[in-house]
Design an enzyme around this catalytic site. Sequence first.
Site, PDB file in Angstrom:
ATOM      1  N   ASP A 121       3.359   1.263  10.081  1.00  0.00           N
ATOM      2  CA  ASP A 121       4.550   2.113  10.232  1.00  0.00           C
ATOM      3  C   ASP A 121       5.691   1.256  10.774  1.00  0.00           C
ATOM      4  O   ASP A 121       5.615   0.736  11.889  1.00  0.00           O
ATOM      5  CB  ASP A 121       4.227   3.257  11.211  1.00  0.00           C
ATOM      6  N   ASN A 175       7.402  -5.242   1.471  1.00  0.00           N
ATOM      7  CA  ASN A 175       8.001  -4.270   0.533  1.00  0.00           C
ATOM      8  C   ASN A 175       8.242  -2.901   1.169  1.00  0.00           C
ATOM      9  O   ASN A 175       9.071  -2.137   0.694  1.00  0.00           O
ATOM     10  CB  ASN A 175       7.046  -4.143  -0.672  1.00  0.00           C
ATOM     11  N   TYR A 218      21.311   0.921   5.209  1.00  0.00           N
ATOM     12  CA  TYR A 218      20.264   0.404   4.316  1.00  0.00           C
ATOM     13  C   TYR A 218      20.687  -0.938   3.720  1.00  0.00           C
ATOM     14  O   TYR A 218      19.955  -1.937   3.794  1.00  0.00           O
ATOM     15  CB  TYR A 218      20.005   1.441   3.218  1.00  0.00           C
ATOM     16  N   LYS A 222      19.097  -4.676   4.390  1.00  0.00           N
ATOM     17  CA  LYS A 222      18.567  -5.474   3.283  1.00  0.00           C
ATOM     18  C   LYS A 222      19.275  -6.833   3.206  1.00  0.00           C
ATOM     19  O   LYS A 222      18.634  -7.856   2.959  1.00  0.00           O
ATOM     20  CB  LYS A 222      18.717  -4.723   1.960  1.00  0.00           C
ATOM     21  N   THR A 257      10.253   4.288 -10.905  1.00  0.00           N
ATOM     22  CA  THR A 257       8.957   4.251 -10.216  1.00  0.00           C
ATOM     23  C   THR A 257       8.274   5.614 -10.295  1.00  0.00           C
ATOM     24  O   THR A 257       8.919   6.622 -10.608  1.00  0.00           O
ATOM     25  CB  THR A 257       9.119   3.906  -8.722  1.00  0.00           C
TER      26      THR A 257
HETATM   27  N1  LIG Z   1      13.083   2.014  -6.377  1.00  0.00           N
HETATM   28  C1  LIG Z   1      14.248   1.395  -6.459  1.00  0.00           C
HETATM   29  O1  LIG Z   1      15.121   1.760  -7.288  1.00  0.00           O
HETATM   30  C2  LIG Z   1      14.533   0.229  -5.590  1.00  0.00           C
HETATM   31  C3  LIG Z   1      15.690  -0.531  -5.845  1.00  0.00           C
HETATM   32  C4  LIG Z   1      15.980  -1.636  -5.051  1.00  0.00           C
HETATM   33  C5  LIG Z   1      15.121  -1.979  -4.036  1.00  0.00           C
HETATM   34  N2  LIG Z   1      14.012  -1.236  -3.791  1.00  0.00           N
HETATM   35  C6  LIG Z   1      13.145  -1.682  -2.700  1.00  0.00           C
HETATM   36  O2  LIG Z   1      11.844  -1.828  -3.211  1.00  0.00           O
HETATM   37  C7  LIG Z   1      10.888  -1.491  -2.226  1.00  0.00           C
HETATM   38  C8  LIG Z   1       9.955  -0.419  -2.772  1.00  0.00           C
HETATM   39  O3  LIG Z   1      10.731   0.697  -3.182  1.00  0.00           O
HETATM   40  P1  LIG Z   1      10.027   1.910  -3.970  1.00  0.00           P
HETATM   41  O4  LIG Z   1      11.106   2.693  -4.610  1.00  0.00           O
HETATM   42  O5  LIG Z   1       8.914   1.395  -4.792  1.00  0.00           O
HETATM   43  O6  LIG Z   1       9.477   2.741  -2.712  1.00  0.00           O
HETATM   44  P2  LIG Z   1       8.540   4.009  -2.611  1.00  0.00           P
HETATM   45  O7  LIG Z   1       7.801   4.256  -3.889  1.00  0.00           O
HETATM   46  O8  LIG Z   1       9.319   5.110  -1.999  1.00  0.00           O
HETATM   47  O9  LIG Z   1       7.416   3.504  -1.590  1.00  0.00           O
HETATM   48  C9  LIG Z   1       7.731   3.223  -0.278  1.00  0.00           C
HETATM   49  C10 LIG Z   1       6.498   2.692   0.408  1.00  0.00           C
HETATM   50  O10 LIG Z   1       6.829   2.439   1.781  1.00  0.00           O
HETATM   51  C11 LIG Z   1       5.989   3.225   2.617  1.00  0.00           C
HETATM   52  N3  LIG Z   1       6.773   3.702   3.738  1.00  0.00           N
HETATM   53  C12 LIG Z   1       7.669   4.715   3.784  1.00  0.00           C
HETATM   54  N4  LIG Z   1       8.213   4.806   5.016  1.00  0.00           N
HETATM   55  C13 LIG Z   1       7.616   3.835   5.762  1.00  0.00           C
HETATM   56  C14 LIG Z   1       7.725   3.434   7.101  1.00  0.00           C
HETATM   57  N5  LIG Z   1       8.568   4.038   7.947  1.00  0.00           N
HETATM   58  N6  LIG Z   1       6.939   2.424   7.537  1.00  0.00           N
HETATM   59  C15 LIG Z   1       6.084   1.791   6.691  1.00  0.00           C
HETATM   60  N7  LIG Z   1       5.944   2.116   5.400  1.00  0.00           N
HETATM   61  C16 LIG Z   1       6.702   3.134   4.947  1.00  0.00           C
HETATM   62  C17 LIG Z   1       5.467   4.364   1.762  1.00  0.00           C
HETATM   63  O11 LIG Z   1       4.218   4.764   2.296  1.00  0.00           O
HETATM   64  P3  LIG Z   1       3.711   6.319   2.296  1.00  0.00           P
HETATM   65  O12 LIG Z   1       4.090   6.883   0.974  1.00  0.00           O
HETATM   66  O13 LIG Z   1       2.242   6.178   2.495  1.00  0.00           O
HETATM   67  O14 LIG Z   1       4.380   6.988   3.447  1.00  0.00           O
HETATM   68  C18 LIG Z   1       5.339   3.677   0.410  1.00  0.00           C
HETATM   69  O15 LIG Z   1       4.127   2.972   0.346  1.00  0.00           O
HETATM   70  C19 LIG Z   1      11.667  -1.062  -1.001  1.00  0.00           C
HETATM   71  O16 LIG Z   1      11.778  -2.150  -0.114  1.00  0.00           O
HETATM   72  C20 LIG Z   1      13.033  -0.684  -1.569  1.00  0.00           C
HETATM   73  O17 LIG Z   1      14.054  -0.834  -0.610  1.00  0.00           O
HETATM   74  C21 LIG Z   1      13.700  -0.143  -4.543  1.00  0.00           C
END
Ligand SMILES: NC(=O)c1ccc[n+]([C@@H]2O[C@H](COP(=O)([O-])OP(=O)(O)OC[C@H]3O[C@@H](n4cnc5c(N)ncnc54)[C@H](OP(=O)(O)O)[C@@H]3O)[C@@H](O)[C@H]2O)c1
Length: 265
Positions: free
Chosen positions: A65, A92, A164, A168, A199
């Site tokens: 966490d 991540n 955010y 980053k 995703t």
């Molecule tokens: N998706 C996009 O469009 C996008 C674009 C640019 C960058 N990113 C970056 O890519 C990464 C993954 O994004 P995603 O969209 O794949 O995310 P996601 O599907 O929402 O998954 C987030 C993950 O982080 C965990 N999480 C949530 N809150 C947390 C906390 N407070 N402490 C520890 N873990 C936590 C969640 O665990 P639980 O579900 O078990 O709570 C889940 O495993 C992130 O760093 C994000 O900033 C994403």
Amino acid sequence: MDTALEDRVVLVTGASTGIGAATARAYGQEGALVALTYRNNPEKAEKVVSGIEGAGGRALAVRLDLEDLSTVEEAVDTVVQQWGGIDVLVANAVRWGGDGPPDPSIRFEDVPLEEWQAMIGANLIGAAAQVRAVLSSMRARGWGRIVLISSSVAEEGLPGPGPYGTAKSGLHGLARSLAWEAGRDGILVNVVAPGFTLTDSRPPLPAFITDKLAAGTPTRRLSDADDVARLVLFLGSGANGNLTGEVVRDGSSAARAPPRRSVTP
Ligand SMILES: NC(=O)c1ccc[n+]([C@@H]2O[C@H](COP(=O)([O-])OP(=O)(O)OC[C@H]3O[C@@H](n4cnc5c(N)ncnc54)[C@H](OP(=O)(O)O)[C@@H]3O)[C@@H](O)[C@H]2O)c1
């Protein structure tokens, strides 16, 4: 391409869904021992573990966490006890704040300072905590790969997600400094800054929005989680021989698209 990941221990944080889950699966396919973390959804993390094991790989799920940094060391200790060390970290996990990605309609002055502290505490200091926790293991092995997951928002900006994007962008500086400091021990550190990524954790958006977003990218298409996972896998593997301190953007990134207004939803 030889990724040289067979029997390497990989920690992918925030891998119960999305990019992290796809990345964990990609490492599993390369024969790595994959530790993945979750926060609220252990059942989703266990599903990823089962998927990796079902394909003949090895995996385990641990809780981490970002809002309680003692859990970072605990998670790393669990993995080290189980598998003897850590070779690769993919930082991540993300604290979105609220129920999902930041709200672009919020005004800068309406974001409380407590939210700034929480966002930077979790997403920047939380990443530093992950790096600190794995470094001694990597130094002892004389080999390591670290990939920090940023966002195109760090460079491109977006109305709304000030804390955010700021958190980053701090990862980019972290990687540059760490590359110098840890390189002598065989540790390479890079940042992946994806643009908007499709995703399994995000409800499907109407086509008129995804089409508009895609139109503003260099490749005219949005990445999915597997696209980003393959990029992370390369940087965080033996196939990456000497690339360090870099920020790598994917084709989904709006950062290089000329007509900025055409990519803002
Ligand atoms: N998706 C996009 O469009 C996008 C674009 C640019 C960058 N990113 C970056 O890519 C990464 C993954 O994004 P995603 O969209 O794949 O995310 P996601 O599907 O929402 O998954 C987030 C993950 O982080 C965990 N999480 C949530 N809150 C947390 C906390 N407070 N402490 C520890 N873990 C936590 C969640 O665990 P639980 O579900 O078990 O709570 C889940 O495993 C992130 O760093 C994000 O900033 C994403």
